[in-house]
Design a protein around this motif. Structure first.
Motif, short mmCIF file in Angstrom:
data_model
loop_
_atom_site.label_atom_id
_atom_site.label_comp_id
_atom_site.label_asym_id
_atom_site.label_seq_id
_atom_site.Cartn_x
_atom_site.Cartn_y
_atom_site.Cartn_z
N MET A 1 -2.48 27.00 -31.53
CA MET A 1 -3.12 25.73 -31.30
C MET A 1 -4.54 25.98 -30.80
N PRO A 2 -5.55 25.36 -31.43
CA PRO A 2 -6.93 25.55 -30.98
C PRO A 2 -7.14 25.05 -29.55
N GLU A 3 -8.19 25.53 -28.95
CA GLU A 3 -8.47 25.18 -27.55
C GLU A 3 -8.68 23.68 -27.36
N TRP A 4 -9.34 23.02 -28.30
CA TRP A 4 -9.59 21.59 -28.15
C TRP A 4 -8.30 20.79 -28.23
N LYS A 5 -7.32 21.27 -29.03
CA LYS A 5 -6.03 20.58 -29.09
C LYS A 5 -5.22 20.83 -27.83
N GLN A 6 -5.36 22.01 -27.23
CA GLN A 6 -4.68 22.27 -25.97
C GLN A 6 -5.23 21.35 -24.88
N ALA A 7 -6.55 21.17 -24.86
CA ALA A 7 -7.16 20.26 -23.87
C ALA A 7 -6.71 18.83 -24.12
N LEU A 8 -6.62 18.43 -25.38
CA LEU A 8 -6.13 17.10 -25.71
C LEU A 8 -4.68 16.92 -25.28
N ALA A 9 -3.85 17.93 -25.50
CA ALA A 9 -2.44 17.86 -25.07
C ALA A 9 -2.34 17.71 -23.56
N ARG A 10 -3.17 18.44 -22.81
CA ARG A 10 -3.16 18.31 -21.35
C ARG A 10 -3.57 16.89 -20.93
N ASP A 11 -4.59 16.35 -21.58
CA ASP A 11 -5.03 14.99 -21.25
C ASP A 11 -3.99 13.96 -21.62
N ILE A 12 -3.35 14.13 -22.77
CA ILE A 12 -2.29 13.20 -23.18
C ILE A 12 -1.15 13.25 -22.17
N SER A 13 -0.80 14.44 -21.73
CA SER A 13 0.30 14.61 -20.80
C SER A 13 0.02 13.98 -19.44
N SER A 14 -1.17 14.18 -18.92
CA SER A 14 -1.44 13.76 -17.54
C SER A 14 -2.19 12.45 -17.42
N ILE A 15 -3.07 12.13 -18.35
CA ILE A 15 -3.93 10.96 -18.20
C ILE A 15 -3.49 9.79 -19.08
N TYR A 16 -3.30 10.03 -20.36
CA TYR A 16 -3.14 8.93 -21.31
C TYR A 16 -1.71 8.40 -21.42
N PHE A 17 -0.76 9.25 -21.77
CA PHE A 17 0.59 8.77 -22.03
C PHE A 17 1.59 9.12 -20.94
N HIS A 18 1.22 9.96 -19.99
CA HIS A 18 2.08 10.35 -18.87
C HIS A 18 3.45 10.82 -19.37
N CYS A 19 3.42 11.86 -20.17
CA CYS A 19 4.65 12.40 -20.71
C CYS A 19 4.68 13.90 -20.47
N PRO A 20 5.83 14.54 -20.64
CA PRO A 20 5.92 16.00 -20.47
C PRO A 20 5.01 16.72 -21.46
N ILE A 21 4.59 17.91 -21.09
CA ILE A 21 3.63 18.67 -21.90
C ILE A 21 4.19 19.03 -23.28
N HIS A 22 5.49 19.29 -23.40
CA HIS A 22 6.04 19.64 -24.71
C HIS A 22 5.98 18.44 -25.67
N ILE A 23 6.10 17.23 -25.15
CA ILE A 23 5.94 16.04 -25.99
C ILE A 23 4.46 15.82 -26.29
N ALA A 24 3.60 16.04 -25.30
CA ALA A 24 2.15 15.87 -25.49
C ALA A 24 1.61 16.82 -26.55
N LYS A 25 2.13 18.03 -26.63
CA LYS A 25 1.70 18.97 -27.67
C LYS A 25 2.06 18.44 -29.05
#
Length: 94
Positions: A1-25
């Motif tokens: 997974m590229p670095e920008w997608k990893q950053a997006l997954a972290r943001d989705i997990s913690s800021i946007y959708f508040h879901c576990p990281i495996h779902i955010a990925k």
């Protein structure tokens, strides 16, 4: 997974959708989706189906979500608009 997608997954997990990281990925794989409740789900990928499931489940207004418009802009910032059961649109630009 590229670095920008990893950053997006972290943001989705913690800021946007508040879901576990495996779902955010999984959700970070979706770049653009337009969905309404009347559309068949047979043409959707598993990532898109998961996103629809998360959005319809995590509803603060307790109104059924009947539509979803999600996209990433050129700087990989997500934008989302959900349509609720009422005649009003609930725009949530994240």
């Amino acid at each position: 997974m590229p670095e920008w997608k990893q950053a997006l997954a972290r943001d989705i997990s913690s800021i946007y959708f508040h879901c576990p990281i495996h779902i955010a990925k999984e959700l970070a794989r979706v770049e653009k989706i337009y969905w309404t409740a009347q559309m068949p789900k047979d043409g959707l990928t598993t990532s898109e189906e998961k996103m629809i499931s998360v959005i319809t489940r995590n509803n603060k207004n307790q109104q059924p979500v009947i539509g979803l418009d999600y996209s990433l802009d050129i700087s990989c910032m997500p934008y989302m608009r959900t349509m609720m059961n009422s005649s009003k649109y609930s725009s949530a630009f994240i």
